[in-house]
Motif scaffolding. Structure first.
Motif, mmCIF file in Angstrom:
data_model
loop_
_atom_site.group_PDB
_atom_site.id
_atom_site.type_symbol
_atom_site.label_atom_id
_atom_site.label_comp_id
_atom_site.label_asym_id
_atom_site.label_seq_id
_atom_site.Cartn_x
_atom_site.Cartn_y
_atom_site.Cartn_z
ATOM 1 N N VAL A 168 0.867 -1.175 0.000
ATOM 2 C CA VAL A 168 0.000 0.000 0.000
ATOM 3 C C VAL A 168 0.901 1.222 0.000
ATOM 4 N N GLN A 169 0.803 2.008 -1.052
ATOM 5 C CA GLN A 169 1.614 3.225 -1.093
ATOM 6 C C GLN A 169 0.922 4.301 -0.278
ATOM 7 N N THR A 197 11.083 3.743 -1.362
ATOM 8 C CA THR A 197 11.676 3.651 -2.691
ATOM 9 C C THR A 197 11.866 5.058 -3.243
ATOM 10 N N GLU A 198 12.766 5.183 -4.209
ATOM 11 C CA GLU A 198 13.095 6.498 -4.754
ATOM 12 C C GLU A 198 12.849 6.551 -6.254
ATOM 13 N N GLY A 199 12.623 7.764 -6.755
ATOM 14 C CA GLY A 199 12.474 7.958 -8.189
ATOM 15 C C GLY A 199 12.518 9.418 -8.554
ATOM 16 N N ASP A 200 12.994 9.694 -9.766
ATOM 17 C CA ASP A 200 13.051 11.056 -10.291
ATOM 18 C C ASP A 200 12.027 11.223 -11.399
ATOM 19 N N VAL A 201 11.243 12.284 -11.321
ATOM 20 C CA VAL A 201 10.281 12.603 -12.365
ATOM 21 C C VAL A 201 10.350 14.091 -12.647
ATOM 22 N N ALA A 202 10.576 14.430 -13.917
ATOM 23 C CA ALA A 202 10.629 15.837 -14.347
ATOM 24 C C ALA A 202 11.598 16.640 -13.486
ATOM 25 N N TRP A 207 10.737 10.336 -2.496
ATOM 26 C CA TRP A 207 10.877 9.176 -1.633
ATOM 27 C C TRP A 207 9.466 8.690 -1.330
ATOM 28 N N ARG A 208 9.167 7.445 -1.694
ATOM 29 C CA ARG A 208 7.815 6.914 -1.591
ATOM 30 C C ARG A 208 7.748 5.885 -0.466
ATOM 31 N N VAL A 209 6.783 6.043 0.423
ATOM 32 C CA VAL A 209 6.610 5.140 1.558
ATOM 33 C C VAL A 209 5.556 4.104 1.188
ATOM 34 N N GLN A 210 5.960 2.833 1.199
ATOM 35 C CA GLN A 210 5.093 1.731 0.781
ATOM 36 C C GLN A 210 5.006 0.700 1.897
ATOM 37 N N VAL A 211 3.789 0.438 2.346
ATOM 38 C CA VAL A 211 3.543 -0.458 3.480
ATOM 39 C C VAL A 211 3.334 -1.877 2.971
ATOM 40 N N GLY A 212 3.973 -2.829 3.600
ATOM 41 C CA GLY A 212 3.800 -4.214 3.158
ATOM 42 C C GLY A 212 4.890 -5.084 3.761
#
Length: 239
Positions: A168-169, A197-202, A207-212
């Motif tokens: 679940v993000q 997790t990390e990611g670059d956009v534009a 930094w994205r927090v994902q539960v699981g």
């Protein structure tokens, strides 16, 4: 051409907090496909510009007539929806709902040329266009010059299935410490598999927090329901 498009798609998903494939709630009375491991989450529903698409579990018997476009240098070397690196010189295509790796016979109805392509991406999300061809496929069919053509699609492939693990993000942050503080709080609440997790956009780093992780979609959806009061925009993703 596609919307500058995959970038737009990714930007919308990231700004909504997304870093994986979006899994909105299934319609009442339906259920998610059971899925062997190894194909990613590209068979799950996803939303672009307010429209939710439900990929087919099987391409058997699929036929369609519509407008084809193509995409090339701007996307060459970037990742497709199924995680491959896009190679404009391969015979591939993007389709909104056909299973990944579906083989399609594409016929240009304007000149009678035909060729076979493999679906490895999502799109197009423009008007009446039904398929985005790679540069090589478009060149073979005579679509590069005019940019679009009326085509007939016929699926040559069969069914495909997918599975988790699922997360679940909860949210996405532009400040790293905020993401890790939230991760630590969620882990302390009994979700030890929570990750960042990390990611670059534009040009913006997230930094994205994902539960699981949750082994089944039903478990992930139940967790999402618990999180909704505190994170109304949270959603389920599949690895």
């Amino acid at each position: 051409m596609r919307w500058t498009g995959w970038a737009l798609f990714a930007l919308m998903l990231f700004l909504a907090g997304c870093g994986g494939r979006y899994l909105p709630s299934w319609p009442s009375g339906s259920s998610a496909p059971s899925t062997p491991k190894g194909h990613g989450g590209t068979g799950k529903p996803y939303t672009v510009m307010g429209q939710t698409y439900y990929p087919l579990q099987s391409a058997e018997g699929y036929e369609e007539v519509g407008v084809a476009s193509w995409y090339g240098p701007d996307f060459h070397g970037k990742r497709t929806a199924n995680g491959e690196i896009y190679d404009m010189y391969q015979m591939t295509a993007a389709h909104r709902i056909l299973p990944m790796n579906t083989r399609l016979l594409v016929t240009n109805l304007d000149n009678g040329r035909s060729t076979e392509v493999r679906v490895n991406d999502r799109g197009p999300f423009v008007g009446n266009r039904v398929i985005d061809l790679s540069y090589s496929a478009a060149r073979t069919l005579g679509v590069v010059g005019p940019g679009t053509a009326r085509v007939h699609l016929r699926a040559l492939g069969g069914p495909i299935y997918f599975q988790g693990p699922f997360y679940v993000q909860y949210g996405a942050f532009t400040v790293r410490d905020n993401a890790y503080r939230l991760r630590d709080r969620l882990m302390a609440r009994g979700y030890p598999g929570t990750r960042v997790t990390e990611g670059d956009v534009a040009g913006v780093h997230f930094w994205r927090v994902q539960v699981g992780a949750f082994p089944t979609l039903d478990q992930a959806r139940a967790a999402r329901e618990r999180f909704l009061p505190e994170s109304p925009d949270c959603f389920v993703i599949a690895d």
